[in-house]
Design an enzyme around this catalytic site. Structure first.
Site, mmCIF file in Angstrom:
data_model
loop_
_atom_site.group_PDB
_atom_site.id
_atom_site.type_symbol
_atom_site.label_atom_id
_atom_site.label_comp_id
_atom_site.label_asym_id
_atom_site.label_seq_id
_atom_site.Cartn_x
_atom_site.Cartn_y
_atom_site.Cartn_z
ATOM 1 N N GLY A 45 0.837 -1.191 0.000
ATOM 2 C CA GLY A 45 0.000 0.000 0.000
ATOM 3 C C GLY A 45 0.873 1.241 0.000
ATOM 4 O O GLY A 45 2.015 1.210 0.477
ATOM 5 N N GLN A 50 2.950 9.948 1.232
ATOM 6 C CA GLN A 50 4.252 9.273 1.188
ATOM 7 C C GLN A 50 5.031 9.585 -0.083
ATOM 8 O O GLN A 50 6.223 9.272 -0.165
ATOM 9 C CB GLN A 50 4.066 7.757 1.296
ATOM 10 C CG GLN A 50 3.516 7.307 2.638
ATOM 11 C CD GLN A 50 3.396 5.807 2.696
ATOM 12 O OE1 GLN A 50 2.415 5.254 2.226
ATOM 13 N NE2 GLN A 50 4.401 5.143 3.242
ATOM 14 N N CYS A 98 6.192 0.088 7.344
ATOM 15 C CA CYS A 98 5.760 1.204 6.507
ATOM 16 C C CYS A 98 6.951 1.633 5.659
ATOM 17 O O CYS A 98 8.070 1.730 6.173
ATOM 18 C CB CYS A 98 5.290 2.359 7.375
ATOM 19 S SG CYS A 98 4.748 3.806 6.451
ATOM 20 N N LEU A 99 6.706 1.904 4.383
ATOM 21 C CA LEU A 99 7.790 2.317 3.493
ATOM 22 C C LEU A 99 8.446 3.620 3.969
ATOM 23 O O LEU A 99 9.597 3.884 3.646
ATOM 24 C CB LEU A 99 7.278 2.487 2.063
ATOM 25 C CG LEU A 99 6.759 1.205 1.401
ATOM 26 C CD1 LEU A 99 6.152 1.521 0.045
ATOM 27 C CD2 LEU A 99 7.864 0.167 1.281
ATOM 28 N N HIS A 140 -4.202 1.295 7.863
ATOM 29 C CA HIS A 140 -2.843 1.850 7.876
ATOM 30 C C HIS A 140 -2.722 2.978 6.839
ATOM 31 O O HIS A 140 -2.216 4.066 7.141
ATOM 32 C CB HIS A 140 -1.834 0.730 7.582
ATOM 33 C CG HIS A 140 -0.410 1.185 7.459
ATOM 34 N ND1 HIS A 140 0.593 0.746 8.310
ATOM 35 C CD2 HIS A 140 0.201 2.035 6.583
ATOM 36 C CE1 HIS A 140 1.728 1.328 7.961
ATOM 37 N NE2 HIS A 140 1.528 2.104 6.912
ATOM 38 N N GLU A 141 -3.205 2.705 5.621
ATOM 39 C CA GLU A 141 -3.069 3.705 4.547
ATOM 40 C C GLU A 141 -3.940 4.928 4.815
ATOM 41 O O GLU A 141 -3.510 6.067 4.572
ATOM 42 C CB GLU A 141 -3.402 3.088 3.189
ATOM 43 C CG GLU A 141 -2.488 1.946 2.757
ATOM 44 C CD GLU A 141 -1.007 2.261 2.878
ATOM 45 O OE1 GLU A 141 -0.612 3.425 2.702
ATOM 46 O OE2 GLU A 141 -0.233 1.319 3.164
ATOM 47 N N HIS A 144 -2.467 7.481 7.060
ATOM 48 C CA HIS A 144 -1.529 8.417 6.431
ATOM 49 C C HIS A 144 -2.240 9.701 6.003
ATOM 50 O O HIS A 144 -1.647 10.785 6.027
ATOM 51 C CB HIS A 144 -0.883 7.780 5.194
ATOM 52 C CG HIS A 144 0.285 6.874 5.504
ATOM 53 N ND1 HIS A 144 1.444 7.333 6.092
ATOM 54 C CD2 HIS A 144 0.470 5.547 5.299
ATOM 55 C CE1 HIS A 144 2.295 6.324 6.230
ATOM 56 N NE2 HIS A 144 1.727 5.225 5.763
HETATM 57 NI NI NI Z 1 2.676 3.378 5.722
#
Ligand code: NI
Length: 190
Positions: A45, A50, A98-99, A140-141, A144
């Site tokens: 995701g 991000q 998380c990226l 989670h997304e 953000h």
């Molecule tokens: Ni994330």
């Protein structure tokens, strides 16, 4: 084109994102680039903050975890202005990463059942009840978009234990094998 992933410490990750309006310039290309960037970094995701844009846009391809979590198999979702309704308040804790927080993984409590409402790339409305790990990815997304990160859900002690790693990300002392952008305070690194 692969877009750099903005890392922890960058203020764009902490802002509340704006609703996405129909007619947003080059949206199709942006969505395609977000998918490319997500695949490049082997994430399931990616949310627009991000990649440095505070708009309510998320891409998800949960298929890579479909063997462990059948509800994820074949699920690819482009979410515009998503809204989550919690259907069952019981939470389950599972490890998340998380990226934007490379090298950090922690157990995060999330609810198991949600109703998700969203617009697709053509601004058509959708509504679906989603469970399990797919519901976790969605939560989670969508966090953000509110300027929240998964580490906000963990205990102070666990956060303390990750402090060194977090400081290293903030100060640019982390190796990542996908394109990234560090906090503005990190000089000479992108
Ligand atoms: Ni994330």
């Amino acid at each position: 084109m692969k877009l750099p992933v903005y890392l922890y410490g960058h203020p764009v990750l902490r802002k509340i994102s704006e609703p996405l309006q129909e007619g947003y310039p080059d949206l199709e290309q942006l969505v395609a680039e977000m998918y490319d960037s997500m695949y490049e970094s082997e994430g399931v995701g990616l949310a627009a903050p991000q990649i440095g844009k505070n708009i309510r846009l998320v891409v998800i391809d949960a298929d890579p975890v479909g063997e462990s979590f059948p509800e994820c198999a074949g699920r690819k979702l482009t979410l515009i202005n998503p809204e989550i309704e919690i259907l069952d308040g019981d939470t389950i804790s599972r490890p998340e990463g998380c990226l934007s927080l490379p090298g950090i993984s922690e157990n995060v409590p999330r609810v198991e059942h949600i109703r998700l409402r969203w617009l697709d790339e053509k601004f058509q409305p959708h509504e679906e009840e989603i469970s399990g790990f797919l519901a976790r990815i969605v939560q989670h997304e969508c966090d953000h978009l509110e300027g929240k990160l998964f580490i906000d859900h963990i205990s102070g002690i666990r956060r303390q234990l990750n402090r060194g790693k977090l400081n290293n990300i903030v100060s640019g002392k982390v190796r990542v094998d996908y394109p990234v952008r560090f906090a503005p305070s990190v000089k000479g690194r992108r």
